[in-house]
Structures are given as C-alpha cells and as structure tokens.
Design an enzyme around this catalytic site. Structure first.
Site, PDB file in Angstrom:
ATOM      1  N   GLY A   9      48.295  51.590  29.211  1.00 46.00           N
ATOM      2  CA  GLY A   9      48.732  51.554  27.282  1.00 46.00           C
ATOM      3  C   GLY A   9      48.361  52.961  26.874  1.00 46.00           C
ATOM      4  O   GLY A   9      47.670  54.089  27.995  1.00 46.00           O
ATOM      5  N   LEU A  10      47.875  53.383  25.948  1.00 54.11           N
ATOM      6  CA  LEU A  10      47.902  54.934  25.537  1.00 54.11           C
ATOM      7  C   LEU A  10      46.259  54.717  25.239  1.00 54.11           C
ATOM      8  O   LEU A  10      45.316  53.700  25.323  1.00 54.11           O
ATOM      9  CB  LEU A  10      48.269  55.182  23.748  1.00 54.11           C
ATOM     10  CG  LEU A  10      50.100  54.847  23.969  1.00 54.11           C
ATOM     11  CD1 LEU A  10      50.242  55.187  22.087  1.00 54.11           C
ATOM     12  CD2 LEU A  10      50.673  55.996  23.999  1.00 54.11           C
ATOM     13  N   GLY A  12      42.800  55.072  24.039  1.00 51.36           N
ATOM     14  CA  GLY A  12      41.893  54.315  23.661  1.00 51.36           C
ATOM     15  C   GLY A  12      42.486  53.051  23.342  1.00 51.36           C
ATOM     16  O   GLY A  12      42.040  51.887  22.717  1.00 51.36           O
ATOM     17  N   GLY A  14      42.033  50.228  25.252  1.00 54.04           N
ATOM     18  CA  GLY A  14      41.327  49.091  25.858  1.00 54.04           C
ATOM     19  C   GLY A  14      41.543  49.123  27.089  1.00 54.04           C
ATOM     20  O   GLY A  14      40.184  47.681  27.983  1.00 54.04           O
ATOM     21  N   LYS A  15      41.944  50.008  28.352  1.00 54.21           N
ATOM     22  CA  LYS A  15      41.956  49.733  29.693  1.00 54.21           C
ATOM     23  C   LYS A  15      41.087  49.208  30.209  1.00 54.21           C
ATOM     24  O   LYS A  15      41.025  48.470  30.887  1.00 54.21           O
ATOM     25  CB  LYS A  15      43.259  50.957  29.760  1.00 54.21           C
ATOM     26  CG  LYS A  15      44.508  50.945  29.126  1.00 54.21           C
ATOM     27  CD  LYS A  15      45.431  52.591  30.021  1.00 54.21           C
ATOM     28  CE  LYS A  15      45.186  53.254  29.318  1.00 54.21           C
ATOM     29  NZ  LYS A  15      44.451  53.930  28.314  1.00 54.21           N
ATOM     30  N   THR A  16      40.537  50.720  30.297  1.00 55.20           N
ATOM     31  CA  THR A  16      39.162  50.727  30.791  1.00 55.20           C
ATOM     32  C   THR A  16      38.200  50.049  30.305  1.00 55.20           C
ATOM     33  O   THR A  16      36.863  49.293  30.969  1.00 55.20           O
ATOM     34  CB  THR A  16      38.177  51.956  31.031  1.00 55.20           C
ATOM     35  OG1 THR A  16      39.493  53.339  31.036  1.00 55.20           O
ATOM     36  CG2 THR A  16      36.930  52.686  31.220  1.00 55.20           C
ATOM     37  N   SER A  83      50.069  55.660  32.278  1.00 54.19           N
ATOM     38  CA  SER A  83      50.765  55.073  33.201  1.00 54.19           C
ATOM     39  C   SER A  83      52.169  55.614  32.029  1.00 54.19           C
ATOM     40  O   SER A  83      52.866  54.015  31.663  1.00 54.19           O
ATOM     41  CB  SER A  83      50.824  54.126  34.293  1.00 54.19           C
ATOM     42  OG  SER A  83      52.102  53.444  34.650  1.00 54.19           O
TER      43      SER A  83
END
Length: 163
Positions: A9-10, A12, A14-16, A83
C-alpha cells in the site's frame, strides 16, 4: 507450512502498524515469524538504494528474494513495503509457496491527513502515488480498507479470521 504475508500500500496506509501487530499475534501463538519493513530494510542495506523507479524496482526484488529465502527456511514472513510493481508481485506468486498478498488501501485524503512522515504536506518530491503512478495490486488475496473505519487491532482480527 510457512507463509509470506506481503503487505502493500502507499506510504502512511498502515502497512507497518498492521504488519507489526500481525507479527506480534503470530509470535504469541508460537509461530516462527520474522517482521520486515521497507524503511528498516533500506537501513539494513546501508542506503544503497535510491528512489528512482529502477532503484525502487531493485529494492522490491531484493525484499522479495529475502522473503523467499526466509520462507524456505521455515519462517513465516511479514513484509511491509509499498511494492509498486506488478512484476515483483508476479515474481512472488511464482516463486514463493504460501505467498499471501494483502493490500492496505487508504484514500489519498486519509494519507494526507495522517502524514506521519511529512511526505504529503511538506512538498517532498518523488512520492509514490503522488508524483508518479503506482501499479496498485490488481488481484490481492485480501484488501483491508484502512481509512479509519477499523482500528489496527480490528484489521488484525480480520487477518486472523482469514488466515
């Protein structure tokens, strides 16, 4: 069977945050897991990777190959990265047994509002999804809408009930 959970995802989106909570949940249940984050991986590789499209493609392939290696050794991998290339995600599907692609989707308005890294409001350049288009996932295994309707913990509950 080990898996590779590829959270994309872009910046910010919330991936991390979601990925780290997912990792903690897997570890709590006894899973042999490792957590990889794109920003941390850039540091691990000693700043060798720039931000041009070609640099980003090389970095994404490095992450993909690292995930494949760790998975072959029996670890479950949670990899959080922008990615932005269909070719990398296709490579993952072809070369990583147990690959699970999770798209953390957030609107540009939400990203600008969150802006933890100051990418969207500080006039930074070379921002993925703003200054140049990103190849968004076309057929992820799961989409988590993350515009604030669910807490990160609730997003992890969705992951846990799905996988």
């Amino acid at each position: 069977m080990s898996r590779v959970y590829w959270l994309t995802g872009l910046s910010g989106a919330g991936k991390t945050t979601i990925g780290r909570l997912w990792y903690e949940e897997l570890k709590r249940t006894g899973e042999a897991a490792v957590f990889l984050d794109g920003d941390e991986l850039r540091q691990v590789f000693g700043g060798q990777m720039g931000y041009t499209l070609e640099d980003r493609r090389k970095a994404a392939m490095n992450y993909a190959r690292l995930c494949a290696l760790l998975s072959r050794q029996g670890l479950t991998v949670i990899c959080c990265t922008i990615s932005m290339f269909d070719s990398v995600r296709a490579w993952n599907r072809e070369n990583i047994p147990g690959y699970v692609e999770i798209y953390i989707k957030a609107s540009i308005e939400t990203l600008r509002r969150r802006d933890q890294k100051g990418l969207y409001s500080a006039g930074k350049q070379n921002v993925a999804g703003v200054d140049f288009q990103v190849e968004l996932p076309k057929a992820p295994d799961l989409i988590l809408e993350n515009d604030g309707q669910n807490t990160p913990e609730e997003q992890v509950e969705i992951l846990y009930s799905t996988y």
